[in-house]
Motif scaffolding. Structure first.
Motif, short mmCIF file in Angstrom:
data_model
loop_
_atom_site.label_atom_id
_atom_site.label_comp_id
_atom_site.label_asym_id
_atom_site.label_seq_id
_atom_site.Cartn_x
_atom_site.Cartn_y
_atom_site.Cartn_z
N LEU A 73 0.83 -1.21 0.00
CA LEU A 73 0.00 0.00 0.00
C LEU A 73 0.86 1.26 0.00
CD1 LEU A 73 -2.84 1.27 0.21
CD2 LEU A 73 -2.56 1.17 2.70
N PHE A 74 1.87 1.29 0.86
CA PHE A 74 2.74 2.47 0.93
C PHE A 74 3.56 2.63 -0.35
CE2 PHE A 74 3.02 3.01 5.85
CZ PHE A 74 1.65 3.20 5.89
N ALA A 75 3.96 1.52 -0.95
CA ALA A 75 4.75 1.59 -2.19
C ALA A 75 3.96 2.23 -3.33
CB ALA A 75 5.23 0.20 -2.59
N VAL A 76 2.66 2.05 -3.34
CA VAL A 76 1.82 2.65 -4.37
C VAL A 76 1.98 4.18 -4.38
CG1 VAL A 76 -0.61 3.12 -4.98
CG2 VAL A 76 0.12 0.79 -4.45
N PHE A 77 2.17 4.76 -3.21
CA PHE A 77 2.28 6.22 -3.08
C PHE A 77 3.71 6.74 -3.17
CE2 PHE A 77 -1.61 4.97 -0.89
CZ PHE A 77 -2.53 5.74 -1.58
N ALA A 78 4.66 5.85 -3.34
CA ALA A 78 6.08 6.23 -3.31
C ALA A 78 6.57 6.71 -4.67
CB ALA A 78 6.92 5.03 -2.86
N ARG A 79 7.67 7.41 -4.65
CA ARG A 79 8.34 7.80 -5.89
C ARG A 79 9.19 6.64 -6.41
NH1 ARG A 79 9.41 13.77 -3.97
NH2 ARG A 79 7.48 14.65 -4.78
N ARG A 80 9.89 5.99 -5.50
CA ARG A 80 10.73 4.83 -5.86
C ARG A 80 10.07 3.59 -5.26
NH1 ARG A 80 16.84 6.03 -4.93
NH2 ARG A 80 16.95 4.25 -6.36
N ARG A 81 9.10 3.07 -5.97
CA ARG A 81 8.17 2.06 -5.43
C ARG A 81 8.83 0.79 -4.90
NH1 ARG A 81 4.61 4.32 -9.63
NH2 ARG A 81 2.95 5.35 -8.48
N TRP A 82 9.69 0.17 -5.68
CA TRP A 82 10.28 -1.09 -5.23
C TRP A 82 11.21 -0.87 -4.04
CZ3 TRP A 82 8.16 -5.46 -6.02
CH2 TRP A 82 7.39 -5.66 -7.16
N ARG A 83 11.94 0.21 -4.08
CA ARG A 83 12.83 0.53 -2.97
C ARG A 83 12.03 0.75 -1.70
NH1 ARG A 83 18.03 2.10 -2.68
NH2 ARG A 83 18.67 3.26 -0.84
#
Length: 187
Positions: A73-83
């Motif tokens: 869920l948090f990765a969806v909102f991230a700039r560098r998703r996998w990281r």
């Protein structure tokens, strides 16, 4: 450990491993997120009886299923998703490790185990027989050390854990810290 301790530890990880405020916030919040299952304490206090907190804390959001959901869920909102996904898994598990070490109740037998596959399964159950008290001196020392480290980092870099909540208030906080210490600018 206390949510403040989790916040400081997670922010220090995020501050060293991310390159933008949005991702730092997400990674930091992932390290605090497991304690969402402790919100039953508010209902217990309002009702004057202890029911939800002891039943659900460390059961609903202190395991792998919650770690995966939270990180995704948090990765969806991230700039560098996998990281961010990987770092969220890291700080989430750092929370679990800290709770395994230092989150028992006031009585020696009041251990708070981690149900790693909870709420899907009650096993495996992780516990450490030497778990120290939530309000024990060990947790207090760890929190103070993390706070000093986070403030020192903030003085050098110009950003502290306060930025998780408000970049504006963080600028004010860093400015005040620098005035108190006589430091003019960060690295």
């Amino acid at each position: 450990m206390s949510p403040l301790t989790h916040l400081l530890a997670s922010w220090l990880v995020a501050a060293r491993t991310t390159d933008n405020l949005r991702d730092r916030r997400l990674v930091t919040l992932a390290g605090v997120a497991p304690d969402v299952d402790g919100l039953g304490l508010i209902v217990d206090i309002a009702q004057g009886k202890s029911r939800y907190y002891p039943q659900y804390h460390h059961w609903i959001a202190h395991g792998l299923p919650a770690a995966l959901v939270c990180s995704a869920l948090f990765a969806v909102f991230a700039r560098r998703r996998w990281r961010v996904f990987g770092l969220c898994l890291l700080t989430f598990h750092l929370h679990l490790l800290c709770d395994l070490l230092g989150s028992r109740g006031p009585d020696v037998g009041d251990k708070w185990p981690i149900y790693y596959f909870g709420p899907l399964s009650q096993s495996p159950v992780w516990f450490w027989k030497y778990q120290w008290r939530l309000d024990g001196w060990q947790n207090q020392v760890i929190t103070i050390v993390l706070l000093i480290w986070a403030i020192a980092w903030g003085l050098r870099r110009g950003e502290t854990f306060v930025a998780v909540f408000s970049a504006r208030f963080d600028r004010i906080f860093v400015s005040v810290l620098r005035k108190w210490t006589g430091e003019r600018s960060g690295a």
